[in-house]
Design a protein around this motif. Structure first.
Motif: not given
Lengths: 154, 296
Positions: B15-16, B19, B22-23
């Protein structure tokens, strides 16, 4: 894998900062602005480029405030005018703008009895500043004047 | 239990990573947009060609106006004239020719007009804009006439508007050039014009006793303008100029036939000299300047 993504993130942040860093007003070519206004607006009078020193005298300015200027004047039959100034700095631009406002007021006083029809152009001429640049255009086509000037500012 | 923890850790890590991914992509897109915008602005500036400062933009239009239709000029004409009939004082009869320019000789110094002042109406304002007369001074205003030249505060001196005579008292000139008369063509009393012009010359002499005074002839209007109305005609202008010759002689000042510098063979202002048949463009202002440089 983690280290890879951290490196990518760091690079992306550097790229973002570089892309958004330059927010200052870029240099504007005063000659190009004046010439484009002269060519794109349909003036009623014959417009001619005038000497820098004549412009400075006309506006009551000097080289202490103005680095560069390009201006077009009419024959005197109308109030039409273009004057694009690059002041020494933003502080001097305020002096230049004040001089331009005075010029407009003087023209209003001159044309009020002489040629009242010209008062329409002098009612709300285009007078803008951007950083150290001051833009004045007196015509009956403020829309085009604004578009041309904005294309150089943005 | 351990397997459960490992599994949870695995999920959290994934998940990290998503994220972070995406960032990263968002930041890259924002940065790219900023860079592209900057490039567009630079390209737009560079695509506008610079043009010569000496290029003369001539724009014809159906909207050109003339001062003959100006309400202002008509009002000034009407306001002025409640005066008594013309005086019968005859013009001085002098058999010697009027004092005009002596042998023409082009001024050699660029500074020749530094100590000169030009007094006049909107045409002189035009001369100011397109002059080749060095550092000449201009005391000119739209609609100025021989009577208002003495009374109307039109000169900006030290941030304050003063009359021409007040300005002359404060600054000394060795040469004073005057051109007035176009706005007075509609006066009902021609003699009043001559008398007022004479008064103006007298006041200039008082303010500038050492200066040379030049009375410039009234410049012509175009043939079209002349034929389109009864006031601003070259016939009227010529009549006024004839009297100005006599006035100059009487007052012992120099008369300059500047009208010859800009007239065609019929004595009209050429069509290409002006947009409204009255105000000269830069080319013809330069002809006017060249005449002044030669005749001193």
């Amino acid at each position: 894998m983690k280290r890879f993504f951290i490196n990518i993130l760091a690079l992306a942040m550097i790229f973002t900062v570089a892309g958004c860093a330059n927010k200052t007003v870029a240099n504007i070519d005063t000659d190009a602005v004046a010439d484009k206004l002269a060519s794109e607006i349909k003036f009623a009078d014959q417009m001619s480029n005038i000497e820098d020193k004549t412009v400075l005298k006309l506006y009551g300015l000097d080289e202490n405030s103005v680095k560069k200027v390009n201006a077009y004047e009419s024959t005197g039959a109308t109030a039409e005018e273009i004057a694009i100034f690059e002041a020494k700095d933003e502080e001097s631009a305020k002096t230049v703008k004040a001089a331009a406002e005075q010029r407009i007021n003087d023209q209003r006083a001159g044309f009020e009895d002489y040629q009242p029809k010209e008062m329409e152009k002098l009612k709300s001429p285009v007078l803008k500043t951007s950083g150290k640049y001051v833009f004045l255009c007196v015509s009956d086509d403020n829309s085009t004047a604004n578009k041309v000037i904005d294309s150089f500012i943005k | 239990m351990r397997k459960g923890r490992r599994y949870r850790r695995k999920i959290i890590n994934r998940t990290a990573m998503i994220v972070v991914l995406i960032c990263t992509v968002s930041l890259v897109v924002v940065g790219a947009m900023g860079a592209v915008h900057e490039m567009d602005r630079v390209i737009a500036k560079e695509s506008v060609p610079a043009q010569s400062k000496t290029e003369n933009k001539i724009c014809s239009s159906e909207k050109s106006e003339s001062i003959a239709s100006s309400k202002g000029s008509v009002e000034q004409k009407e306001n002025h004239k409640k005066k008594p009939p013309e005086n019968s004082t005859p013009a001085k009869n002098n058999s010697s020719p009027p004092k005009t320019n002596s042998k023409p000789q082009k001024v050699s110094s660029d500074n020749y007009f530094d100590d000169a002042v030009f007094i006049g109406d909107s045409r002189t304002e035009g001369l100011r804009n397109y002059d080749g007369l060095g550092n000449a001074t201009y005391y000119a205003a739209k609609g100025l006439m021989v009577n208002t030249a003495l009374t109307k505060p039109v000169v900006n001196l030290n941030g304050k508007k003063v009359t021409i005579t007040d300005a002359l008292k404060q600054k000394k000139f060795n040469k004073v050039y005057i051109m007035l008369g176009l706005n007075e063509l509609g006066w009902s009393s021609f003699q009043t014009f001559i008398n007022d012009y004479g008064k103006l010359i007298d006041e200039v002499k008082k303010c500038e006793p050492q200066s040379k005074i030049y009375v410039q002839s009234i410049l012509p209007v175009s043939k079209e303008k002349s034929q389109s109305n009864k006031t601003y005609t070259n016939r009227n202008i010529n009549r006024y100029n004839e009297e100005l010759v006599k006035l100059a002689q009487k007052k012992d000042v120099i008369y300059l036939e500047v009208n010859k510098a800009v007239s065609d063979s019929e004595g009209n202002l050429p069509k290409d000299a002006s947009n409204d048949g009255i105000h000269l463009n830069s080319v013809y202002c330069q002809k006017w300047c060249e005449y002044l440089k030669v005749h001193k």
